[in-house]
Design a protein around this motif. Structure first.
Motif, PDB file in Angstrom:
ATOM      1  N   ARG A 193       0.837  -1.212   0.000  1.00 47.63           N
ATOM      2  CA  ARG A 193       0.000   0.000   0.000  1.00 47.63           C
ATOM      3  C   ARG A 193       0.865   1.252   0.000  1.00 47.63           C
ATOM      4  O   ARG A 193       0.581   2.230  -0.686  1.00 47.63           O
ATOM      5  CB  ARG A 193      -0.880   0.035   1.253  1.00 47.63           C
ATOM      6  CG  ARG A 193      -2.176  -0.705   1.102  1.00 47.63           C
ATOM      7  CD  ARG A 193      -3.055  -0.425   2.291  1.00 47.63           C
ATOM      8  NE  ARG A 193      -3.881   0.762   2.117  1.00 47.63           N
ATOM      9  CZ  ARG A 193      -4.478   1.389   3.133  1.00 47.63           C
ATOM     10  NH1 ARG A 193      -4.325   0.973   4.369  1.00 47.63           N
ATOM     11  NH2 ARG A 193      -5.231   2.442   2.908  1.00 47.63           N
ATOM     12  N   ALA A 195       3.736   1.566  -1.229  1.00 53.26           N
ATOM     13  CA  ALA A 195       4.336   1.739  -2.556  1.00 53.26           C
ATOM     14  C   ALA A 195       3.292   2.205  -3.570  1.00 53.26           C
ATOM     15  O   ALA A 195       3.606   2.355  -4.745  1.00 53.26           O
ATOM     16  CB  ALA A 195       4.976   0.437  -3.021  1.00 53.26           C
ATOM     17  N   GLY A 196       2.057   2.399  -3.123  1.00 48.68           N
ATOM     18  CA  GLY A 196       1.026   2.950  -3.998  1.00 48.68           C
ATOM     19  C   GLY A 196       0.188   1.899  -4.695  1.00 48.68           C
ATOM     20  O   GLY A 196      -0.677   2.233  -5.499  1.00 48.68           O
ATOM     21  N   ILE A 197       0.445   0.616  -4.406  1.00 44.33           N
ATOM     22  CA  ILE A 197      -0.301  -0.443  -5.078  1.00 44.33           C
ATOM     23  C   ILE A 197      -1.734  -0.484  -4.528  1.00 44.33           C
ATOM     24  O   ILE A 197      -1.939  -0.455  -3.317  1.00 44.33           O
ATOM     25  CB  ILE A 197       0.401  -1.814  -4.865  1.00 44.33           C
ATOM     26  CG1 ILE A 197       1.785  -1.791  -5.520  1.00 44.33           C
ATOM     27  CG2 ILE A 197      -0.441  -2.950  -5.424  1.00 44.33           C
ATOM     28  CD1 ILE A 197       2.636  -3.017  -5.243  1.00 44.33           C
TER      29      ILE A 197
END
Lengths: 300, 233
Positions: A193, A195-197
């Motif tokens: 999360r 890492a922006g996923i």
């Protein structure tokens, strides 16, 4: 004995195929999905529905080569898989996603999945009844291999399809961007999360893959045996044992575990009555939990 | 212009209030450090800034935009990246795959960026095919920072990057942080190690969830009481 080993590999292929989705969902969402077995049953019955439908088309109503089933069943794989994948994703959205959002304990999800399992099985009883069903009542051709091995031609189909599906998913997880992200998510959801996923999107992917594989496993198991409303529920036990043997979230572990379970169950019939097969799965599961609770390939 | 602004933030977990009315500011291009003992609420503050948890009261602004309660997957897209103190890598993925995951949301070509990260941390280059979980503590920390750099962040939040490292490696990590800053990355550095003061423009001291002191690093270092109480001198 060589014969039992071959049967063990056939059964093991189906177990391996079915256990990947279970371990994937367990690894990513911490949910031990009890409904996985009934999703398998649902997939197998969906294929029956479409096979019956497609058999109205004349040229599909013919035997698929040397196999016991018709081309209509081969074609029925596609809609059965697509509907099962959609069903898996929708159930996750409706049942498990709100629980994740509310940070419910994983036991809550576990119990909810028992509910989902019963609902699915109930639906199957309502629609198809409790009787055994066959994809086609066709005769099953036998192959006589060296060393006294009798193999049904269908079983070659089963191994071919299951190992191609396993290989495809394995390559996807190893090489594809989405596959890597799924592994990352299973490894460390919080960091994924950060890492922006978009983790919810990835979880939907995981359910889709689980639905795909368990449906193929269900249809293959239906070809190998017959269709019963409890087929998946009973099959859940070796799936569980394979996943626990392999370790939470480990795909390789589930594959190895599936093969070991299949072999152990079939070889045991050399000394024990076949009705004891589930007991073998239980014994293996208990031994693993006592001596190596994180599984052979397990991380936690 | 204040780049990151934390305004009267109160937050915690469940019914336990951890942060009490904390305010601080980071200007563009600076290294600002936050020091304090274990349990002071440092990590809780970072988690609030990055949206892992939401403030109960107060606001957080990044580039003048209110980001209070914005989830991490959105904050990462705004030019801020966060390196947590623990569990900051994907252990079963390789070093290279970890960096790729750092670039997951990039739609442009991120290959040149991988090269830059390997140039910044040359030790990682030889280990690119190793499982990240097999790396030593220092290498893990470098990989964790490298992963966050993959998005070319304008601002980096670092949570105790020196914890558990040998003194030589600590110096090395601080060197890298300074180097990053000289390349234009604004850095908010949370530390227990007083060495962090030396490389920062401004520092804050947090204890028991409250801001105890703030000021230019050299002033704080001179202050005897602060030195004794919070910097272990």
């Amino acid at each position: 004995m060589p014969e039992l080993i071959v049967y063990g590999i056939v059964l093991g292929s189906i177990i391996a195929l079915g256990s990947i989705g279970l371990t994937l969902i367990w690894g990513i969402t911490d949910l031990f999905n009890i409904a996985h077995g009934d999703q398998m049953t649902a997939g197998a019955y969906l294929a029956l529905l479409f096979a019956t439908l497609f058999s109205r088309i004349n040229f599909l109503n013919t035997r698929a080569g040397p196999f016991s089933f018709n081309w209509s069943l081969v074609l029925a794989f596609i809609p059965a898989i697509l509907i099962s994948m959609a069903l898996a994703i929708v159930v996750d959205r409706w049942v498990y996603a709100p629980m994740r959002k509310g940070k419910a304990h994983s036991i809550a999800g576990f119990i909810a999945s028992i509910g989902v399992a019963w609902c699915l099985r109930g639906l199957i009883y309502i629609v198809w009844g409790a009787d055994f069903k066959f994809y086609t009542p066709g005769l099953r051709q036998m192959l006589f291999l060296p060393m006294g091995i009798k193999l049904r031609v269908d079983e070659i189909f089963i191994m071919l399809i299951s190992w191609s599906a396993v290989a495809a998913v394995y390559l996807f997880l190893l090489k594809a961007k989405m596959g890597k992200a799924l592994r990352a998510l299973a490894d460390n959801p919080d960091l994924a999360r950060i890492a922006g996923i978009n983790t919810e999107m990835m979880i939907a992917w995981a359910w889709g893959i689980a639905g795909l594989l368990i449906t193929i496993a269900g249809i293959l198991y239906g070809i190998e045996t017959q269709l019963r409303p409890e087929m998946g529920w009973i099959f859940l036990l070796p799936l569980f044992a394979a996943v626990i043997l392999g370790g939470q979230g480990s795909i390789t572990g589930a594959l190895a575990g599936g093969l070991i379970l299949g072999l152990a169950q079939q070889i045991s019939t050399a000394w024990l009555r076949p009705t004891y097969k589930p007991a073998i799965a239980f014994i293996i599961m208990i031994l693993v939990l006592i001596f190596r609770p994180k599984g052979i390939f397990g991380r936690r | 212009m204040s780049f990151l602004k934390v305004e009267n933030v109160t937050s915690g977990y469940g019914s336990m209030e951890v942060l009490h009315n904390v305010s601080l500011e980071v200007n563009q291009g600076e290294i600002v450090s936050l020091l304090g003992p274990n349990g002071a609420g440092k990590t809780t503050l970072l988690r609030n800034i990055f949206g892992v948890i939401s403030p109960w009261e107060g606001k957080i602004y990044f580039k003048e935009k209110d980001i209070s309660g914005t989830p991490p997957e959105k904050v990462a897209r705004m030019g801020m990246c966060y390196v947590p103190q623990e569990n900051n890598i994907f252990p079963s993925l390789t070093v290279q795959e970890n960096l790729e995951m750092g670039a997951f949301i990039r739609e442009d070509d991120w290959q040149p960026r991988v090269k830059e990260v390997y140039e910044l941390f040359p030790d990682l280059t030889d280990r690119r095919r190793s499982r990240a979980g097999d790396l030593s503590g220092g290498m893990r920390q470098m990989l964790a920072i490298g992963r966050a750099l993959m998005l070319n962040p304008e601002m980096l939040l670092l949570d105790e990057p020196s914890t558990g490292l040998a003194p030589l490696l600590v110096d090395h990590i601080f060197e890298k942080i300074k180097q990053l800053n000289s390349q234009g990355v604004t850095i908010f550095l949370v530390e227990q190690n007083a060495q962090a003061l030396q490389c920062s423009a401004k520092s804050y001291i947090l204890e028991g969830g409250e801001k105890k002191a703030e000021g230019r690093a050299e002033e704080l270092m001179k202050d005897e009481e602060i030195g004794k109480l919070y910097l272990g001198r």
